[in-house]
Write a protein that holds these residues in place. Sequence first.
Motif, PDB file in Angstrom:
ATOM      1  N   VAL A  10       1.158  -1.088  -0.497  1.00 66.26           N
ATOM      2  CA  VAL A  10       0.350   0.125  -0.251  1.00 66.26           C
ATOM      3  C   VAL A  10       0.884   1.249  -0.050  1.00 66.26           C
ATOM      4  O   VAL A  10       0.592   2.143  -0.836  1.00 66.26           O
ATOM      5  CB  VAL A  10      -0.479  -0.159   1.243  1.00 66.26           C
ATOM      6  CG1 VAL A  10      -1.528   1.309   1.445  1.00 66.26           C
ATOM      7  CG2 VAL A  10      -1.389  -1.010   1.143  1.00 66.26           C
ATOM      8  N   ASN A  11       1.758   1.336   0.191  1.00 64.76           N
ATOM      9  CA  ASN A  11       2.748   2.284   1.296  1.00 64.76           C
ATOM     10  C   ASN A  11       4.123   1.720   0.307  1.00 64.76           C
ATOM     11  O   ASN A  11       5.301   0.858   0.588  1.00 64.76           O
ATOM     12  CB  ASN A  11       3.044   2.523   2.066  1.00 64.76           C
ATOM     13  CG  ASN A  11       4.509   3.968   2.697  1.00 64.76           C
ATOM     14  OD1 ASN A  11       4.614   4.264   1.309  1.00 64.76           O
ATOM     15  ND2 ASN A  11       3.809   4.510   3.397  1.00 64.76           N
ATOM     16  N   ALA A  13       6.816   3.218  -0.129  1.00 67.09           N
ATOM     17  CA  ALA A  13       8.165   2.919   0.673  1.00 67.09           C
ATOM     18  C   ALA A  13       8.327   2.736   1.816  1.00 67.09           C
ATOM     19  O   ALA A  13       9.604   2.094   2.220  1.00 67.09           O
ATOM     20  CB  ALA A  13       8.335   4.812   1.289  1.00 67.09           C
ATOM     21  N   ALA A  14       7.368   1.346   2.035  1.00 65.90           N
ATOM     22  CA  ALA A  14       7.430   0.629   2.496  1.00 65.90           C
ATOM     23  C   ALA A  14       8.706  -0.867   2.008  1.00 65.90           C
ATOM     24  O   ALA A  14       8.985  -1.746   3.152  1.00 65.90           O
ATOM     25  CB  ALA A  14       6.145  -0.423   3.389  1.00 65.90           C
ATOM     26  N   ARG A  15       8.949  -0.990   0.488  1.00 70.38           N
ATOM     27  CA  ARG A  15       9.429  -1.603   0.304  1.00 70.38           C
ATOM     28  C   ARG A  15      10.498  -2.231   0.789  1.00 70.38           C
ATOM     29  O   ARG A  15      10.844  -3.106   0.861  1.00 70.38           O
ATOM     30  CB  ARG A  15       9.662  -1.701  -1.503  1.00 70.38           C
ATOM     31  CG  ARG A  15      10.646  -2.332  -2.187  1.00 70.38           C
ATOM     32  CD  ARG A  15      10.223  -3.490  -2.429  1.00 70.38           C
ATOM     33  NE  ARG A  15       8.634  -3.492  -2.858  1.00 70.38           N
ATOM     34  CZ  ARG A  15       7.443  -4.658  -2.881  1.00 70.38           C
ATOM     35  NH1 ARG A  15       7.874  -5.889  -2.577  1.00 70.38           N
ATOM     36  NH2 ARG A  15       6.893  -4.377  -3.652  1.00 70.38           N
TER      37      ARG A  15
END
Length: 66
Positions: A10-11, A13-15
């Motif tokens: 969903v975000n 940047a969380a990768r």
Amino acid sequence: MSTKSSNNLVNPAAREAMDKFKMEAASEVGVNLKNGYNGDLTSRQAGSVGGQMVRKMIEAYENGLQ
């Protein structure tokens, strides 16, 4: 019918955080992951990494309840 992949975060940047989490779990179970493609892993190795990730997430959830 939607063609959207279910493994999208969903975000975005969380990768980086998820990749770090996966590497930590892999080192805990003795699997040597590398950045990028890891198609040379056996099913057992890949499953042990995923299983360790789930165990850690459950433990974190249970610790949050207390």
